[in-house]
Design an enzyme around this catalytic site. Structure first.
Site, PDB file in Angstrom:
ATOM      1  N   HIS A   1       0.782  -1.036   0.159  1.00 57.21           N
ATOM      2  CA  HIS A   1      -0.044  -0.117  -0.020  1.00 57.21           C
ATOM      3  C   HIS A   1       0.863   1.199   0.161  1.00 57.21           C
ATOM      4  CE1 HIS A   1      -3.520   2.242   1.374  1.00 57.21           C
ATOM      5  NE2 HIS A   1      -2.674   3.125   1.865  1.00 57.21           N
ATOM      6  N   GLU A   2       1.825   1.343   1.106  1.00 56.64           N
ATOM      7  CA  GLU A   2       2.352   2.589   1.088  1.00 56.64           C
ATOM      8  C   GLU A   2       3.637   2.544  -0.071  1.00 56.64           C
ATOM      9  OE1 GLU A   2       1.537   4.650   3.141  1.00 56.64           O
ATOM     10  OE2 GLU A   2       0.310   3.607   4.296  1.00 56.64           O
TER      11      GLU A   2
ATOM     12  N   HIS B   1       1.921   4.546  -2.796  1.00 51.35           N
ATOM     13  CA  HIS B   1       1.802   6.018  -2.614  1.00 51.35           C
ATOM     14  C   HIS B   1       3.259   6.356  -3.009  1.00 51.35           C
ATOM     15  CE1 HIS B   1      -1.953   6.913  -0.719  1.00 51.35           C
ATOM     16  NE2 HIS B   1      -1.668   6.020   0.418  1.00 51.35           N
TER      17      HIS B   1
ATOM     18  N   HIS C   1       3.572   6.689  -6.755  1.00 55.23           N
ATOM     19  CA  HIS C   1       2.875   8.032  -7.393  1.00 55.23           C
ATOM     20  C   HIS C   1       3.521   9.075  -7.034  1.00 55.23           C
ATOM     21  CE1 HIS C   1      -1.389   9.958  -7.120  1.00 55.23           C
ATOM     22  NE2 HIS C   1      -0.968   9.876  -8.454  1.00 55.23           N
TER      23      HIS C   1
HETATM   24 ZN    ZN Z   1      -2.775   5.387   1.825  1.00 56.83          ZN
END
Ligand code: ZN
Length: 682
Positions: free
Chosen positions: A467-468, A471, A474
């Site tokens: 998940h991280e 990010h 991104h």
């Molecule tokens: Zn998040």
């Protein structure tokens, strides 16, 4: 005697983190603030032409520097907090906040931006620059710049007060979390807890100068005790301590209750000054969702669709606890324990068994390989000055060229804020004609390696890491060079979780799981048989988990729409919300709101719904990979060019439609989270 150089003043390349000391903070803040104020004075001078080059660009550079230096201070305060650093941070906070609020409300600057927009040259600016100017004007209006002076001053004062109240809220929560310890000297009382966790407790006791096993309220310490400890009394004591943190109990030393009311009142007043009916409407003015009503409708629809599954989940745990564990009434401190026992009995494996396969170096190698294939990059270890010896540093390359860097700070320790997050350290942009590559912080709170063995991760932690890392990519893989739209800058809050939640899905692919597993003792990859069980268990109790998220989101949304902090009671609202959507009910002493830092100390006020909102987008994106093959580089490149690289240079909805070829649908979310049965799986 020569004074050591202040590393926060040198932003020419990477920051010398190892050399940063609390006494550097005040000087750095003064220095960069003066630079910013000088840039502002030049940009707003009467003789300065209203052009991008004379106004926007120099000011943007000054903002980037100040934000980066201050961001570094905030980061250090989050991960290596000491009393001296906290004092330095708190002393500087009002100055910094004041400076940015003044910038966001500067009338002369507002006038310059409006003059730029009105100038005949505006149309000759690139579409992205036009977008940035328009968004600046919108943000000026939202921060009170268009208001008469008295009201404008009040909005500014509210901003200051909110920032301090939020900081105090976080501190109370951290202090309350750290204030508790349960030291057990009789090992028999810890029966059921896996050996690795016991070793962690033992090391924690030793570090605190105590005999025995020390359990704290930090998540990697708390959660295994709740799931595995056979002793009901220990579970209850831990549960009570955890769910009453930062409340009026225990003498109210760290009580967040008055802060919550204060924060809600201030937000309500701010919204009203800016002409919005409530804070939620103000919050949504910059988001993808069109109105609070649309969000409430989305949440209630999701609650309705997931509640039957949630109720079935709870019944199942209760029946199992009664027949197999002899628990006639399942108390909240029994639920994680009974759920884990049910999971073990139904799927005959435990999280602890799975954890032994996910050794940190292999997880990272496999994750890197995956994103290298999908996005055509290469990730290699690199050297940098670090704030803690456990931190790792990496370089991201494309075609042999460096395109980005990131720091990975992975282990829980005292003085480090709990949870996992990514933060931009430096934004991709062009300065003085040269490309500045982006840098990110990747922060997790895994249990550190003990006894010379590599750290092992639960599958939940693996998912958190993915998940991280979504990010992080991104922020790092952006193709933008205008800071305002680069990386995650300016991305709508309710869309910003799309790449992160998207990447989580890969932690559930058989191939990927093989490539990220290596048993801590035997070196084996995770066996197919075990993965089959995990897949079968994937959406175990997913209905209950979904309604819990909806409960938080609905509570947040109502707190910032219909709730009146002058007369309504926060706990009563939460009770109403639970009556509407929840399937399990905590005891009266529960003080969940007092530790709901997302909305009281983070950026999620009237925005918690965005987790589920962007999950709709991310599941739908992942479905495109299911359709074309999970490691399909072409689909990966399209995701890269239509979403990751775009930053906020386009609306999130446009990015989505460009990638998927249509508007988002909720079906993939309901299927992938097991709310409706999976017709696609053979
Ligand atoms: Zn998040």
């Amino acid at each position: 005697m020569t004074e050591s150089k202040n590393p926060l003043l040198d932003l020419s390349d990477l920051i010398d983190y190892a050399a940063v000391k609390p006494e550097h903070v005040a000087e750095a803040v003064r220095f960069w603030r003066e630079r910013l104020e000088a840039a502002l004075a030049r940009a707003t001078a009467a003789e300065t032409p209203a052009t991008w080059e004379a106004v926007v660009e120099p000011l943007e550079n000054a903002v980037l520097d100040f934000s980066r230096a201050w961001g570094a201070v905030g980061h250090l305060q989050s991960v290596v907090d000491t009393p001296a650093l906290r004092d330095a941070y708190n002393a500087a906070l009002p100055v910094v906040t004041d400076c940015f609020i003044r910038l966001s409300q500067d009338e002369a600057l507002f006038a310059k931006y409006r003059a730029i927009e009105a100038s005949p040259d505006f149309k000759s600016l690139s579409a992205v620059r036009q977008r940035i100017v328009k968004r600046e004007i919108r943000d000026f209006v939202l921060s009170g710049a268009a208001l008469p002076e008295a009201k404008r001053e009040r909005v500014k004062a509210i901003g200051q007060a909110l920032s301090q109240a939020s900081q105090k809220f976080s501190e109370n929560l951290l202090d309350a979390t750290n204030a508790f310890e349960l030291v057990v000297t009789d090992k028999a009382k810890l029966a059921g807890i896996p050996e690795e966790t016991l070793a962690l407790y033992e090391a924690s006791a030793k570090a605190a100068g105590k005999e025995g096993w020390r359990i704290t309220l930090q998540f990697p310490s708390y959660l295994p005790a709740m799931k595995y400890c056979n002793d009901r009394g220990i579970r209850e004591a831990l549960y009570r301590a955890f769910s009453t943190r930062a409340a009026e109990f225990d003498g109210g030393r760290f009580d967040n209750t008055p802060l919550m009311t204060e924060i809600l009142k201030l937000r309500r007043e701010e919204a009203s000054l800016l002409g919005f009916p409530n804070f939620a409407a103000l919050s949504l003015a910059t988001k993808m969702a069109v109105s609070p009503e649309a969000v409430l409708e989305f949440l209630r629809d999701l609650a309705k669709r997931s509640k039957p599954k949630a109720e079935a989940d709870v019944r199942e745990v209760n029946e199992f606890a009664r027949s197999e564990l002899g628990l006639d009434k399942v108390e909240p401190w029994d639920r994680p324990y009974a759920s884990e026992k049910l999971r073990e009995s139904r799927f005959s494996y435990s999280d602890a068994e799975v954890k032994r396969y996910f050794t940190e170096p292999t997880v990272f190698a496999g994750l890197f390989k995956l994103v290298e294939t999908l996005f055509g990059i290469e990730i290699v270890p690199a050297e940098a000055s670090l704030w803690h010896p456990d931190v790792k540093f990496f370089e991201v390359r494309r075609d042999g060229q460096k395109i980005a860097n990131f720091y990975a700070d992975l282990y829980a320790r005292e003085g480090k804020r709990s949870g996992a997050w990514m933060d931009g350290e430096r934004t991709r942009t062009i300065r003085d004609g040269r490309l500045v590559t982006p840098v990110a912080y990747l922060v997790c709170n895994f249990a550190a390696p003990v006894n010379g063995k590599p750290a092992t991760l639960t599958h939940d932690e693996v998912t958190t890491l993915f998940h991280e890392f979504g990010h992080t990519l991104h922020h790092l893989l952006t193709a933008q060079t205008e800071a305002g739209v680069s990386g995650i800058n300016g991305v709508e809050w309710d869309a910003v979780e799309t790449p992160s939640q998207f990447l989580e899905n890969f932690a559930w692919d058989r191939d990927v799981v093989k490539s990220i597993s290596c048993h801590v003792e035997t070196g084996e990859t995770l066996p197919d048989e075990l993965f089959d069980k995990m897949l079968a268990a994937k959406n175990f109790l997913a209905g209950a988990a979904c309604v819990r998220q909806v409960e938080f989101a609905l509570f947040d949304m109502l707190l910032h729409t219909t709730f009146d902090p002058e007369k309504d009671v926060v706990r009563a609202l939460l009770a109403d919300v639970r009556r509407e959507v929840a399937v399990v009910f905590p005891p009266d002493y529960d003080r969940f709101p007092q530790s709901f830092a997302h909305i009281f100390a983070g950026g999620y006020a009237a925005g918690y719904y965005s987790y589920k909102w962007s999950e709709v987008l991310s599941c739908d994106c992942f479905e495109a990979f299911e359709e074309t093959g999970i490691r399909n580089p072409e689909t990966g490149r399209r995701f890269l060019t239509e979403i990751l690289e775009r930053g906020s240079s386009r609306d999130a909805m446009e990015n989505f439609v460009a990638f998927r070829g249509r508007k988002p649908r909720i079906d993939a979310l309901l299927r992938l989270t097991g709310i409706v049965s999976d017709e696609k799986e053979a």
